[in-house]
Write an enzyme that holds these catalytic residues in place. Structure first.
Site, PDB file in Angstrom:
ATOM      1  N   HIS A 177     -15.038  10.834  -2.413  1.00  0.00           N
ATOM      2  CA  HIS A 177     -13.520  11.586  -2.121  1.00  0.00           C
ATOM      3  C   HIS A 177     -12.923  11.310  -3.843  1.00  0.00           C
ATOM      4  O   HIS A 177     -13.752  10.436  -4.270  1.00  0.00           O
ATOM      5  CB  HIS A 177     -12.518  10.234  -1.533  1.00  0.00           C
ATOM      6  CG  HIS A 177     -13.121   9.011  -1.083  1.00  0.00           C
ATOM      7  ND1 HIS A 177     -13.541   8.356  -0.475  1.00  0.00           N
ATOM      8  CD2 HIS A 177     -12.248   7.996  -2.333  1.00  0.00           C
ATOM      9  CE1 HIS A 177     -14.017   7.436  -0.783  1.00  0.00           C
ATOM     10  NE2 HIS A 177     -13.190   7.270  -1.603  1.00  0.00           N
ATOM     11  N   GLN A 245      -7.180  10.044  -0.055  1.00  0.00           N
ATOM     12  CA  GLN A 245      -8.929  10.179  -0.840  1.00  0.00           C
ATOM     13  C   GLN A 245      -9.238  11.101  -0.503  1.00  0.00           C
ATOM     14  O   GLN A 245      -9.558  11.216   0.594  1.00  0.00           O
ATOM     15  CB  GLN A 245      -8.851   8.521  -0.077  1.00  0.00           C
ATOM     16  CG  GLN A 245      -9.435   7.372  -0.694  1.00  0.00           C
ATOM     17  CD  GLN A 245      -9.184   6.054  -0.362  1.00  0.00           C
ATOM     18  OE1 GLN A 245      -8.965   5.889   0.639  1.00  0.00           O
ATOM     19  NE2 GLN A 245      -9.709   5.515  -1.470  1.00  0.00           N
ATOM     20  N   ASP A 277     -20.336   4.822  -4.048  1.00  0.00           N
ATOM     21  CA  ASP A 277     -19.440   5.078  -2.914  1.00  0.00           C
ATOM     22  C   ASP A 277     -19.866   5.211  -2.157  1.00  0.00           C
ATOM     23  O   ASP A 277     -19.101   6.735  -2.205  1.00  0.00           O
ATOM     24  CB  ASP A 277     -18.209   4.598  -4.047  1.00  0.00           C
ATOM     25  CG  ASP A 277     -16.965   3.947  -2.676  1.00  0.00           C
ATOM     26  OD1 ASP A 277     -17.323   3.064  -2.246  1.00  0.00           O
ATOM     27  OD2 ASP A 277     -15.853   5.177  -2.357  1.00  0.00           O
ATOM     28  N   GLU A 319     -24.096   2.739  -1.533  1.00  0.00           N
ATOM     29  CA  GLU A 319     -23.330   1.292  -0.489  1.00  0.00           C
ATOM     30  C   GLU A 319     -23.285   2.406   0.415  1.00  0.00           C
ATOM     31  O   GLU A 319     -22.445   2.557   0.006  1.00  0.00           O
ATOM     32  CB  GLU A 319     -21.528   2.188  -1.663  1.00  0.00           C
ATOM     33  CG  GLU A 319     -21.049   0.248  -0.832  1.00  0.00           C
ATOM     34  CD  GLU A 319     -20.115   1.076   0.420  1.00  0.00           C
ATOM     35  OE1 GLU A 319     -20.139   0.028   0.915  1.00  0.00           O
ATOM     36  OE2 GLU A 319     -19.336   1.774   0.157  1.00  0.00           O
ATOM     37  N   ASP A 389     -15.641  -6.331   0.724  1.00  0.00           N
ATOM     38  CA  ASP A 389     -15.259  -5.595   1.965  1.00  0.00           C
ATOM     39  C   ASP A 389     -14.567  -6.598   2.550  1.00  0.00           C
ATOM     40  O   ASP A 389     -15.320  -7.382   2.299  1.00  0.00           O
ATOM     41  CB  ASP A 389     -16.015  -4.324   1.672  1.00  0.00           C
ATOM     42  CG  ASP A 389     -15.638  -3.302   0.826  1.00  0.00           C
ATOM     43  OD1 ASP A 389     -13.917  -2.962   1.103  1.00  0.00           O
ATOM     44  OD2 ASP A 389     -16.236  -2.154   0.898  1.00  0.00           O
ATOM     45  N   ARG A 514      -7.736  -7.285   3.271  1.00  0.00           N
ATOM     46  CA  ARG A 514      -8.990  -7.649   2.250  1.00  0.00           C
ATOM     47  C   ARG A 514      -8.865  -8.035   0.864  1.00  0.00           C
ATOM     48  O   ARG A 514      -9.775  -8.871   0.617  1.00  0.00           O
ATOM     49  CB  ARG A 514      -9.697  -6.081   2.286  1.00  0.00           C
ATOM     50  CG  ARG A 514     -11.251  -5.207   3.664  1.00  0.00           C
ATOM     51  CD  ARG A 514     -11.642  -4.118   3.090  1.00  0.00           C
ATOM     52  NE  ARG A 514     -10.425  -3.702   3.050  1.00  0.00           N
ATOM     53  CZ  ARG A 514     -10.905  -1.805   2.535  1.00  0.00           C
ATOM     54  NH1 ARG A 514     -12.469  -1.587   1.996  1.00  0.00           N
ATOM     55  NH2 ARG A 514      -9.487  -1.349   2.046  1.00  0.00           N
TER      56      ARG A 514
HETATM   57  C1  GLC Z   1     -16.411   1.771  -0.327  1.00  0.00           C
HETATM   58  C2  GLC Z   1     -15.423   0.133  -0.699  1.00  0.00           C
HETATM   59  C3  GLC Z   1     -14.102   0.862   0.247  1.00  0.00           C
HETATM   60  C4  GLC Z   1     -13.615   1.069   0.208  1.00  0.00           C
HETATM   61  C5  GLC Z   1     -14.740   3.122   0.425  1.00  0.00           C
HETATM   62  C6  GLC Z   1     -13.452   4.117   0.179  1.00  0.00           C
HETATM   63  O1  GLC Z   1     -16.547   1.222   1.149  1.00  0.00           O
HETATM   64  O2  GLC Z   1     -16.776  -0.381  -0.735  1.00  0.00           O
HETATM   65  O3  GLC Z   1     -14.147  -0.916  -0.762  1.00  0.00           O
HETATM   66  O4  GLC Z   1     -12.398   1.124   0.396  1.00  0.00           O
HETATM   67  O5  GLC Z   1     -15.659   2.783  -0.111  1.00  0.00           O
HETATM   68  O6  GLC Z   1     -13.622   4.426  -1.679  1.00  0.00           O
END
Ligand code: GLC
Length: 636
Positions: A177, A245, A277, A319, A389, A514
């Protein structure tokens, strides 16, 4: 599209290409073009045309690749396992919270080196939207640095400095995003059809409703639903995370080309690892949860193949915080085996460490590892205890049932335990995104507070303080010693920094707890690492000793698999690493009580005279509270 045409497409963009570089480039194309094409063909009908444009993007960026980075490319081509080596230790920090700005980070390199760090993940630092921005994960401009942190030149200078010191920089590539304020989103809002195609936009609720039937919610608390109505767009836009986002549309090859260009451009500034991410969410399919779709892996394969040609020094870290059976595909399964990300987060290991600390029982841990799929030998996990997180209590019902537990009940227990509500709990944390519909409840909190240091210090009871320190060292020993990848230390954990309750004072943070575990570095506390007998001294040097032990243990190279061993004592975790230079068996005591030494189990593995690689001494006759040992047969 064959090798020759692809080479020409690249070469046309480069003013000069000396014979050596040309030969090298041909070899890279020969090695990776097929992987690129296969990835593109799996998603784009016009794959050939896209490949042609990939060549152009590669040429433009190769023409700009600085010579010292070309040297790094060469080095990495000859050392493809660089990120798997046992001396690569990671550290995660926010630039501002750690050191003020990018120049400040450069000044803190001696601190990182003192700890033994060779890989630094700086949290999002590219220009985010103003106001709320999800800790920087809502990027408004990928080619500019957040002004209070410095400039792109500062970032480049920092990369150079880190590289000279043997530290690789990892940055987030937020590729699911962009911020609502990003130029692509702005153009879409102004009605530009080219840019409207960069997003998922629907005129009414028909499709959003159809998708919602099978979509989970990531932030049910502060961002319910997965679509946001935007007046300017005159439509519903896909927003998996916050309303500002906007998910980008990877089925549009323009998006692929944009991100490829960005990666290569940032790689030319000196970024070595890209944390992809929220990659699990990048492909949507009606009737599914829109995560882990096969196209995600085809796209990653194509991106990586292109980047191997344009900047071979670079590695990808996925991730994807998803179930093990889905996670393994991010390191490669089937046709993508070893062809996607080099690294991915080992979420299960993290969750199981906390689970066993709470229950003092390792059976579920052993069971979960036993069932965990084996990764391709050329890849590595990122192992960790905490990150920025929340902790999602990803306990599988199947694993729980296999050891006589109820999955839902155990998840409930863990979230209550780590909030500090469960009777006898040592922890201090908070619930994150409590979802009454699903019963899901995640946890926020710093490792030290979750491991009991906060309550122990408050109680003033030295025995409790001691146990909390030992518990933290045990938890770190498990993921540092795990051996299938890079251990990541989360800023402040090396000093036992506690929850930051002041986060509520910042309006942009107060709704997102967080921030409880995203404190500012306490450098006065860091000074105390020099003072024997302090908590800081014990933790910092305890961690440092673990990292040093890891660095001198060839058996911890990530190419070799770790096996969990069943044995009789439910308080002990035994991990085995078979290796040509001698098997290592790790023994961890997850209870605060002494345990007999598991001689039988070790003898069965051929370790008759156990010698501990951490303390560099023969193994003791019994295991103290939270003991951790990495054992080999006594060297003659
Ligand atoms: C990932 C990041 C997190 C964020 C999400 C959206 O999971 O670690 O902090 O909120 O992506 O970008």
């Amino acid at each position: 599209m064959d090798d020759r045409r692809f080479f020409q497409g690249i070469a046309e963009q480069m003013v000069s290409l000396d014979p050596y570089r040309a030969t090298d480039l041909r070899a890279r194309i020969h090695r990776y073009l097929n992987e690129l094409k296969a990835g593109l063909q799996a998603v784009y009908p016009e794959a050939d045309g896209v490949a042609e444009r990939v060549a152009r993007v590669l040429g433009q960026n190769l023409a700009q690749r600085p010579t010292d980075l070309q040297a790094l490319d060469l080095e990495r081509i000859h050392t493809p396992d660089w990120f798997q080596k046992p001396h690569i230790h990671g550290y995660i920090a926010y630039t501002d919270r750690f050191a003020g700005n990018l120049k400040g980070v450069a000044e803190r390199v001696p601190y990182l080196k003192e700890l033994g760090i060779r890989y630094l993940h700086l949290m999002p630092l590219l220009l985010p939207r103003q106001g709320e921005n999800d800790g920087g994960y809502a990027v408004a401009d990928y080619r500019r640095v957040r002004p209070d942190l410095g400039t792109m030149d500062d970032l480049e200078a920092l990369c150079t400095k880190l590289r000279q010191e043997g530290i690789s920089l990892c940055l987030d590539l937020v590729l699911n995003h962009v911020a609502r304020e990003h130029p692509w989103a702005q153009a879409a809002r102004q009605g530009d059809p080219r840019y409207r195609d960069y997003f998922y936009i629907y005129p009414d609720r028909t499709l959003p409703d159809a998708f919602e039937r099978t979509l989970p919610e990531v932030f049910p608390d502060f961002a319910p639903g997965n679509f946001t109505w935007d007046d300017e767009l005159g439509g519903w836009v896909w927003t998996t995370f916050n309303s500002w986002q906007w998910d980008v549309n990877w089925s549009n090859p323009e998006v692929f080309l944009e991100y490829l260009d960005l990666i290569l451009w940032l790689a030319n500034r000196g970024v070595e690892v890209f944390r992809l991410d929220a990659i699990a969410f990048t492909w949507k399919r009606l009737g599914t949860n829109c995560q882990n779709q096969p196209e995600v892996h085809a796209l990653t394969q194509a991106l990586r193949a292109a980047v191997r040609i344009g900047a071979p020094a670079v590695a990808f870290k996925a991730e994807a915080i998803v179930a093990p059976e889905d996670l393994i595909a991010y390191l490669g399964t089937g046709a993508h085996f070893g062809k996607v990300s080099e690294l991915a987060y080992h979420n299960t290991l993290m969750v199981q460490i906390w689970s066993s600390l709470a229950s003092r029982d390792t059976r579920l841990f052993t069971q979960a590892l036993k069932r965990f799929p084996e990764k391709p030998p050329s890849t590595a996990w990122a192992t960790y205890l905490r990150c920025h997180d929340d902790i999602g209590w990803a306990i599988s019902d199947t694993d729980a049932a296999a050891v006589g537990l109820d999955g839902a009940a155990h998840r409930r227990f863990l979230s209550e335990f780590y909030k500090g509500d469960f009777p006898g709990s040592f922890a201090r944390g908070m619930h994150f995104q409590e979802n009454p519909a699903t019963g899901d409840r995640r946890t926020s909190g710093m490792a030290a507070s979750l491991a009991g240091l906060e309550t122990a210090l408050e109680s003033g009871n030295p025995r409790h303080v001691n146990l909390a320190i030992e518990r933290l060292l045990l938890a770190h020993a498990v993921f540092i010693g795990y051996g299938e990848g890079i251990p990541l230390i989360y800023m402040g954990d090396e000093l036992g920094m506690l929850n930051d309750y002041d986060y509520v004072k910042e309006p942009a943070h107060q709704d997102d707890n967080r921030w409880l575990h995203r404190p500012r570095m306490d450098w006065a506390k860091a000074q105390k690492r020099r003072q024997g007998g302090t908590v800081e001294h014990r933790l910092f040097h305890g961690l440092k000793a673990l990292l040093e032990a890891r660095a001198r243990t060839p058996q911890l190279h990530a190419a070799f698999p770790t096996q969990a061993l069943w044995q009789a004592n439910p308080h002990l975790l035994l991990l085995k690493r078979p290796h040509p230079q001698g098997t290592v068996v790790q023994v961890y005591n997850f209870s605060e009580h002494d345990q007999p030494f598991p001689f039988e189990a070790l003898r069965a593995e051929g370790v008759v005279q156990p010698f501990d690689l951490i303390s560099q001494a023969p193994a003791p006759a019994y295991l103290g509270p939270y003991a951790r040992l990495w054992l080999v047969q006594h060297p003659v």
